[in-house]
Motif scaffolding. Structure first.
Motif, mmCIF file in Angstrom:
data_model
loop_
_atom_site.group_PDB
_atom_site.id
_atom_site.type_symbol
_atom_site.label_atom_id
_atom_site.label_comp_id
_atom_site.label_asym_id
_atom_site.label_seq_id
_atom_site.Cartn_x
_atom_site.Cartn_y
_atom_site.Cartn_z
ATOM 1 N N LEU A 212 0.823 -1.213 0.000
ATOM 2 C CA LEU A 212 0.000 0.000 0.000
ATOM 3 C C LEU A 212 0.855 1.260 0.000
ATOM 4 N N LEU A 213 1.867 1.319 0.865
ATOM 5 C CA LEU A 213 2.677 2.526 0.941
ATOM 6 C C LEU A 213 3.526 2.729 -0.308
ATOM 7 N N GLY A 214 4.057 1.653 -0.860
ATOM 8 C CA GLY A 214 4.885 1.779 -2.061
ATOM 9 C C GLY A 214 4.103 2.316 -3.231
ATOM 10 N N HIS A 215 2.894 1.821 -3.433
ATOM 11 C CA HIS A 215 2.091 2.292 -4.558
ATOM 12 C C HIS A 215 1.480 3.660 -4.277
ATOM 13 N N ALA A 216 1.167 3.945 -3.010
ATOM 14 C CA ALA A 216 0.694 5.286 -2.666
ATOM 15 C C ALA A 216 1.791 6.313 -2.939
ATOM 16 N N TYR A 217 3.043 5.934 -2.644
ATOM 17 C CA TYR A 217 4.143 6.867 -2.906
ATOM 18 C C TYR A 217 4.269 7.173 -4.389
ATOM 19 N N GLU A 218 4.042 6.182 -5.242
ATOM 20 C CA GLU A 218 4.098 6.435 -6.687
ATOM 21 C C GLU A 218 3.082 7.491 -7.108
ATOM 22 N N MET A 219 2.016 7.655 -6.334
ATOM 23 C CA MET A 219 0.989 8.646 -6.658
ATOM 24 C C MET A 219 1.374 10.054 -6.213
ATOM 25 N N VAL A 220 2.341 10.174 -5.297
ATOM 26 C CA VAL A 220 2.721 11.511 -4.811
ATOM 27 C C VAL A 220 4.143 11.903 -5.191
ATOM 28 N N ALA A 221 4.937 10.959 -5.678
ATOM 29 C CA ALA A 221 6.333 11.260 -6.024
ATOM 30 C C ALA A 221 6.394 12.410 -7.028
ATOM 31 N N ILE A 277 2.372 -4.494 7.710
ATOM 32 C CA ILE A 277 1.091 -4.658 7.013
ATOM 33 C C ILE A 277 0.949 -3.639 5.893
ATOM 34 N N LEU A 278 1.316 -2.396 6.155
ATOM 35 C CA LEU A 278 1.185 -1.347 5.142
ATOM 36 C C LEU A 278 2.139 -1.555 3.971
ATOM 37 N N CYS A 279 3.203 -2.337 4.205
ATOM 38 C CA CYS A 279 4.168 -2.628 3.140
ATOM 39 C C CYS A 279 4.031 -4.051 2.604
ATOM 40 N N ASP A 280 3.045 -4.778 3.079
ATOM 41 C CA ASP A 280 2.831 -6.164 2.654
ATOM 42 C C ASP A 280 2.590 -6.239 1.150
ATOM 43 N N PRO A 281 3.387 -7.021 0.411
ATOM 44 C CA PRO A 281 3.168 -7.132 -1.035
ATOM 45 C C PRO A 281 1.853 -7.832 -1.327
ATOM 46 N N GLN A 282 1.022 -7.181 -2.099
ATOM 47 C CA GLN A 282 -0.296 -7.722 -2.429
ATOM 48 C C GLN A 282 -0.272 -8.414 -3.787
ATOM 49 N N GLY A 286 -6.614 -4.204 -4.393
ATOM 50 C CA GLY A 286 -7.658 -3.287 -4.839
ATOM 51 C C GLY A 286 -7.119 -2.045 -5.510
ATOM 52 N N LEU A 287 -8.029 -1.192 -5.946
ATOM 53 C CA LEU A 287 -7.666 0.096 -6.504
ATOM 54 C C LEU A 287 -7.525 1.117 -5.378
ATOM 55 N N LEU A 288 -6.599 2.047 -5.554
ATOM 56 C CA LEU A 288 -6.471 3.202 -4.677
ATOM 57 C C LEU A 288 -6.778 4.428 -5.529
#
Length: 329
Positions: A212-221, A277-282, A286-288
């Motif tokens: 979750l955090l890795g992909h969320a970061y891609e949205m704000v980088a 948990i927030l860094c758990d590879p999924q 789902g979509l964010l």
């Protein structure tokens, strides 16, 4: 492979540029987009991996749903797909391969996507996935960046499947926990994406291997906003917190955390288990989505009416641009 390693490798490759190449791998978006006509753009993606469950048919379903997800995350409609398969034909029952392909094919039927071919190679370990092509209007593409201050962040599936599948491998997960994880991974993001087409989506990605955090970061980088994520608002599958407290966490979670940690501001009491948990590879997460506050309420109502679910996990703001702020208790 960790996100930092992948980024370093990709930075050494030639840069491909063309006015019709609307989105490439340079922005770490979920798929590439190439404009064909003023009203049609192709969306292309490929993904495949090794089994995370024992049942071959279920594995085929999960791998297909995961591959299709990248197209849904771009706001596009998948139209064709090709199997990408590796299989040890000399030492494993070919019936297993048939079941894997059948699982993938049935998920494509559900997605109303045509299977047009594929490629299979001999390998010691089974691997399966799809190369998927979708279509979208060039002006209606959802990129991963574009969130605006005040936007709310909506997640359409709970997280923690990496931890649950690790527990399954260790023969610790209960049948109920395994069933919930499989249901999550085999659920297409089709509904969540189609309902969102009715709204002005400012940014979107799907949550997969970087957590979750890795992909969320891609949205704000490299953007002018930061994301504030409240740990208590993030939906988590049953059993995940207990297994994380026991240290039953995939190695990928720790790699993701190492890569993302200097990009995150931790506020309040955020436990080591929360971070895992927030860094758990999924797999097939789902979509964010980032939507205005007004549209978020209506989106969640319509998604629920259609049989889906969504969770507000945070919001975008202007302070600390390019960062993720994680708030604990």
């Amino acid at each position: 492979m960790g996100p930092g390693t992948l980024t370093a490798i990709l930075s050494t490759l030639p840069k491909f540029e063309d006015p019709r190449l609307l989105i490439s791998g340079a922005t770490m978006d979920d798929a590439g987009v190439y404009q064909l006509t003023p009203e049609i753009a192709l969306v292309q993606t490929v993904d495949f991996f090794t089994p995370m469950v024992d049942d071959p048919y279920t594995f085929g379903q999960i791998a297909a749903a995961n591959s299709l997800s990248d197209v849904y995350a771009m706001g596009a409609k998948p139209v064709t797909a090709m199997n990408v398969t590796a299989f040890p034909t000399n030492c494993m029952d070919l019936g297993i391969l048939r079941d894997i392909l059948a699982g993938g094919a049935d998920k494509l039927i559900e997605a109303e996507t045509l299977l047009v071919g594929g490629h299979t190679v001999e390998d010691d370990v089974p691997k399966f996935g799809l190369a998927v092509t979708g279509i979208v209007h060039p002006h209606k593409i959802w990129a991963n960046r574009g969130a605006k201050p005040g936007d709310l962040l909506v997640l359409t599936k709970p997280i923690g499947v990496g931890i649950i599948t690790t527990a399954i491998k260790g023969e610790l997960a209960t049948p109920v926990e395994e069933k919930a994880a499989v249901k999550s991974m085999t659920t297409l993001n089709k509904l969540a994406s189609e309902v969102a087409h009715q709204f002005d989506v400012h940014g979107c990605t799907d949550i997969t291997g970087f957590g979750l955090l890795g992909h969320a970061y891609e949205m704000v980088a490299d953007s002018e906003v930061s994301f504030v994520i409240n740990v208590k608002q993030v939906p988590v599958l049953d059993g995940v917190r207990e297994y994380a407290a026991m240290g039953i966490v995939p190695a990928g979670a720790r790699r993701n955390l190492k890569h993302i940690e200097d990009k995150v501001i931790w506020q309040g009491q955020v436990t080591p288990e929360d971070k895992d948990i927030l860094c758990d590879p999924q797999t097939s997460g789902g979509l964010l989505l980032a939507l205005s506050e007004e549209e978020t309420k209506v989106y969640l109502e319509r998604l629920a009416e259609a049989g889906g679910e969504g969770f507000i996990i945070g919001y975008a703001e202007q302070t600390n641009p390019g960062k993720i702020i994680v708030k604990g208790e």
